[in-house]
Design a protein around this motif. Structure first.
Motif, PDB file in Angstrom:
ATOM      1  N   ALA A 141      -1.379  10.349 -11.993  1.00 18.40           N
ATOM      2  CA  ALA A 141      -2.345   9.486 -11.511  1.00 18.40           C
ATOM      3  C   ALA A 141      -2.447   9.303 -10.017  1.00 18.40           C
ATOM      4  O   ALA A 141      -3.304   9.461  -9.236  1.00 18.40           O
ATOM      5  CB  ALA A 141      -2.233   7.710 -12.119  1.00 18.40           C
ATOM      6  N   HIS A 142      -1.227   9.302  -9.538  1.00 18.86           N
ATOM      7  CA  HIS A 142      -1.064   9.380  -7.922  1.00 18.86           C
ATOM      8  C   HIS A 142      -1.674  10.757  -7.120  1.00 18.86           C
ATOM      9  O   HIS A 142      -2.493  10.445  -6.360  1.00 18.86           O
ATOM     10  CB  HIS A 142       0.395   9.172  -7.343  1.00 18.86           C
ATOM     11  N   PHE A 143      -1.401  11.797  -7.824  1.00 24.36           N
ATOM     12  CA  PHE A 143      -1.984  12.973  -7.524  1.00 24.36           C
ATOM     13  C   PHE A 143      -3.856  12.900  -7.553  1.00 24.36           C
ATOM     14  O   PHE A 143      -4.233  13.400  -6.870  1.00 24.36           O
ATOM     15  CB  PHE A 143      -1.408  14.283  -7.912  1.00 24.36           C
ATOM     16  N   ALA A 175      -7.650   5.058  -1.983  1.00 23.72           N
ATOM     17  CA  ALA A 175      -6.541   4.218  -1.374  1.00 23.72           C
ATOM     18  C   ALA A 175      -5.738   3.252  -2.605  1.00 23.72           C
ATOM     19  O   ALA A 175      -6.405   3.120  -3.557  1.00 23.72           O
ATOM     20  CB  ALA A 175      -6.875   3.105  -0.436  1.00 23.72           C
ATOM     21  N   ILE A 176      -4.484   3.017  -2.558  1.00 20.90           N
ATOM     22  CA  ILE A 176      -3.611   2.573  -3.550  1.00 20.90           C
ATOM     23  C   ILE A 176      -3.202   1.052  -2.972  1.00 20.90           C
ATOM     24  O   ILE A 176      -2.295   0.952  -2.102  1.00 20.90           O
ATOM     25  CB  ILE A 176      -2.483   3.358  -3.900  1.00 20.90           C
ATOM     26  N   LEU A 177      -3.237   0.138  -3.781  1.00 20.78           N
ATOM     27  CA  LEU A 177      -2.499  -1.021  -3.602  1.00 20.78           C
ATOM     28  C   LEU A 177      -1.849  -1.466  -4.992  1.00 20.78           C
ATOM     29  O   LEU A 177      -2.126  -1.212  -5.986  1.00 20.78           O
ATOM     30  CB  LEU A 177      -3.202  -2.346  -3.414  1.00 20.78           C
ATOM     31  N   GLU A 178      -0.451  -1.702  -4.956  1.00 19.71           N
ATOM     32  CA  GLU A 178       0.228  -2.187  -6.211  1.00 19.71           C
ATOM     33  C   GLU A 178       1.014  -3.503  -5.837  1.00 19.71           C
ATOM     34  O   GLU A 178       1.233  -3.830  -4.857  1.00 19.71           O
ATOM     35  CB  GLU A 178       1.339  -0.920  -6.237  1.00 19.71           C
ATOM     36  N   GLY A 179       1.701  -3.783  -7.110  1.00 18.12           N
ATOM     37  CA  GLY A 179       2.318  -5.211  -7.061  1.00 18.12           C
ATOM     38  C   GLY A 179       1.603  -6.331  -6.623  1.00 18.12           C
ATOM     39  O   GLY A 179       2.132  -7.448  -6.161  1.00 18.12           O
ATOM     40  N   LEU A 201       1.789   9.857   2.333  1.00 19.67           N
ATOM     41  CA  LEU A 201       3.176  10.472   2.741  1.00 19.67           C
ATOM     42  C   LEU A 201       4.154  10.044   1.378  1.00 19.67           C
ATOM     43  O   LEU A 201       5.129  10.788   1.077  1.00 19.67           O
ATOM     44  CB  LEU A 201       3.599   9.890   3.853  1.00 19.67           C
ATOM     45  N   HIS A 202       3.868   9.092   0.757  1.00 19.33           N
ATOM     46  CA  HIS A 202       4.645   8.794  -0.263  1.00 19.33           C
ATOM     47  C   HIS A 202       5.106   9.862  -1.449  1.00 19.33           C
ATOM     48  O   HIS A 202       6.025   9.900  -1.962  1.00 19.33           O
ATOM     49  CB  HIS A 202       4.021   7.232  -1.047  1.00 19.33           C
ATOM     50  N   PHE A 203       3.914  10.624  -1.599  1.00 19.45           N
ATOM     51  CA  PHE A 203       3.853  11.461  -2.685  1.00 19.45           C
ATOM     52  C   PHE A 203       3.478  13.117  -2.143  1.00 19.45           C
ATOM     53  O   PHE A 203       3.452  13.865  -2.959  1.00 19.45           O
ATOM     54  CB  PHE A 203       3.007  11.144  -4.016  1.00 19.45           C
ATOM     55  N   PRO A 217       3.863  -2.105 -10.691  1.00 20.38           N
ATOM     56  CA  PRO A 217       4.579  -1.779  -9.483  1.00 20.38           C
ATOM     57  C   PRO A 217       3.990  -0.337  -9.112  1.00 20.38           C
ATOM     58  O   PRO A 217       4.459   0.371  -7.967  1.00 20.38           O
ATOM     59  CB  PRO A 217       5.954  -1.713  -9.601  1.00 20.38           C
ATOM     60  N   SER A 218       3.321   0.455  -9.973  1.00 20.79           N
ATOM     61  CA  SER A 218       3.118   1.917  -9.752  1.00 20.79           C
ATOM     62  C   SER A 218       1.751   2.161 -10.568  1.00 20.79           C
ATOM     63  O   SER A 218       1.575   1.654 -11.683  1.00 20.79           O
ATOM     64  CB  SER A 218       4.151   2.654 -10.060  1.00 20.79           C
ATOM     65  N   LEU A 219       1.040   3.174 -10.066  1.00 19.67           N
ATOM     66  CA  LEU A 219      -0.003   3.786 -10.882  1.00 19.67           C
ATOM     67  C   LEU A 219       0.331   4.644 -12.049  1.00 19.67           C
ATOM     68  O   LEU A 219      -0.269   4.852 -13.039  1.00 19.67           O
ATOM     69  CB  LEU A 219      -0.795   4.858 -10.074  1.00 19.67           C
ATOM     70  N   ASP A 220       1.534   5.225 -11.830  1.00 20.65           N
ATOM     71  CA  ASP A 220       2.199   5.933 -12.993  1.00 20.65           C
ATOM     72  C   ASP A 220       3.376   5.270 -13.611  1.00 20.65           C
ATOM     73  O   ASP A 220       4.037   4.396 -13.215  1.00 20.65           O
ATOM     74  CB  ASP A 220       2.832   7.362 -12.494  1.00 20.65           C
ATOM     75  N   ALA A 259       0.872  -1.187   0.044  1.00 22.87           N
ATOM     76  CA  ALA A 259       0.097   0.136  -0.269  1.00 22.87           C
ATOM     77  C   ALA A 259       0.937   1.120   0.086  1.00 22.87           C
ATOM     78  O   ALA A 259       1.888   1.319   0.813  1.00 22.87           O
ATOM     79  CB  ALA A 259      -0.759   0.078   1.147  1.00 22.87           C
ATOM     80  N   ASP A 260       0.436   2.291  -0.774  1.00 20.95           N
ATOM     81  CA  ASP A 260       1.130   3.586  -0.547  1.00 20.95           C
ATOM     82  C   ASP A 260       0.362   4.236   0.417  1.00 20.95           C
ATOM     83  O   ASP A 260      -0.888   4.307   0.233  1.00 20.95           O
ATOM     84  CB  ASP A 260       1.038   4.519  -1.934  1.00 20.95           C
ATOM     85  N   SER A 261       0.984   4.987   1.357  1.00 21.55           N
ATOM     86  CA  SER A 261       0.349   6.046   1.997  1.00 21.55           C
ATOM     87  C   SER A 261       0.419   7.394   1.488  1.00 21.55           C
ATOM     88  O   SER A 261       1.254   7.515   0.305  1.00 21.55           O
ATOM     89  CB  SER A 261       1.006   6.049   3.544  1.00 21.55           C
TER      90      SER A 261
HETATM   91 ZN   LIG Z   1       2.344   4.092  -5.959  1.00 20.09          ZN
END
Ligand SMILES: [Zn+2]
Ligand SMILES: N[C@@H](CC(=O)c1ccccc1NC=O)C(=O)O
Ligand SMILES: [Zn+2]
Length: 212
Positions: A162-164, A172-176, A57-59, A150-153, A53-55
């Motif tokens: 896409a993250h923004f 919320a985001i899940l990757e991988g 705070l990642h971006f 591995p990433s939305l972008d 999960a990305d919180s």
């Molecule tokens: Zn991400």
């Protein structure tokens, strides 16, 4: 009978990571031996290792960390769709790809983009999300997006559009995630980030439970 699909990568030495990021290691601190009754290890890993999960705070420097992330998005009904035949390597998921495959309202969406998940290597040309597709998902009530890539972008993105867009829409985001071997359709998702203070991301044990 309900069935549980484990959609998590196996975290292990050599697991592919974002180019330049810390590789995974599990190191023994203590070993079972005379005078020591237990094995104990330390983990060395990126917060974006494997299925994660990305919180915010990642971006976003002002965004919440994993410990403060609300959990409701990570548990509940989810729809798995397969766009691996529609979106080419290096391409973006556009609204036209989603329109025919999505129900009118959807709480959580998991999108399969890899034909076969690259367990043994890193694909720098993984497909990613067009920000307009994030808006379309939000308009349909979506509160979580999960991808196998591995990433939305795209890997070379410096603007993380896409993250923004996800940030703006509160998703919320899940990757991988590993979405091979799971039929498309409706499930219950369970994939909780760890309660790590200051963390910009966290590995998750992601599962889909079939709906009886
Ligand atoms: Zn991400
Ligand atoms: N955006 C990616 C990760 C990412 O961008 C990244 C992960 C680890 C090390 C560097 C990264 N990006 C550097 O530009 C993700 O959301 O997981
Ligand atoms: Zn991430």
């Amino acid at each position: 009978m309900t069935r549980i699909y484990d959609i998590s990568q196996t975290i292990r030495p050599g697991i592919p990571v974002w180019p330049g990021d810390r590789s995974f290691a599990l190191n023994r601190t203590w070993n079972i031996e005379p005078g020591c009754p237990v094995n104990v290890s330390e983990l060395v890993m990126s917060t974006h290792t494997g299925s994660h999960a990305d919180s915010r705070l990642h971006f976003d420097e002002q965004g919440v960390d994993c410990a403060a992330t609300p959990l409701d998005a990570y548990i509940g009904p989810a729809t798995l769709i397969d766009l691996s035949a529609e979106v080419p390597s290096g391409g973006l998921v556009e609204p036209r790809h989603l329109e025919g495959k999505l129900p009118a309202r959807v709480e959580r969406v998991l999108i399969k983009l890899f034909d076969r998940f690259p367990h043994e290597g890193w694909d720098p040309k993984f497909p990613a999300m067009h920000p307009d597709s994030i808006q379309l998902l939000a308009d349909r009530g979506c509160k979580l997006i999960g991808l196998d890539v591995p990433s939305l972008d795209p890997q070379d993105s410096k603007t993380l559009d896409a993250h923004f867009k996800v940030d703006a829409t509160g998703m919320a985001i899940l990757e991988g995630l590993v979405l091979d071997n799971v039929p498309t359709g409706d499930y219950e998702l369970i994939a909780l980030p760890l309660k790590i203070e200051g963390a910009d991301g966290s590995p998750v044990r992601a599962v889909l439970r079939s709906i009886p």
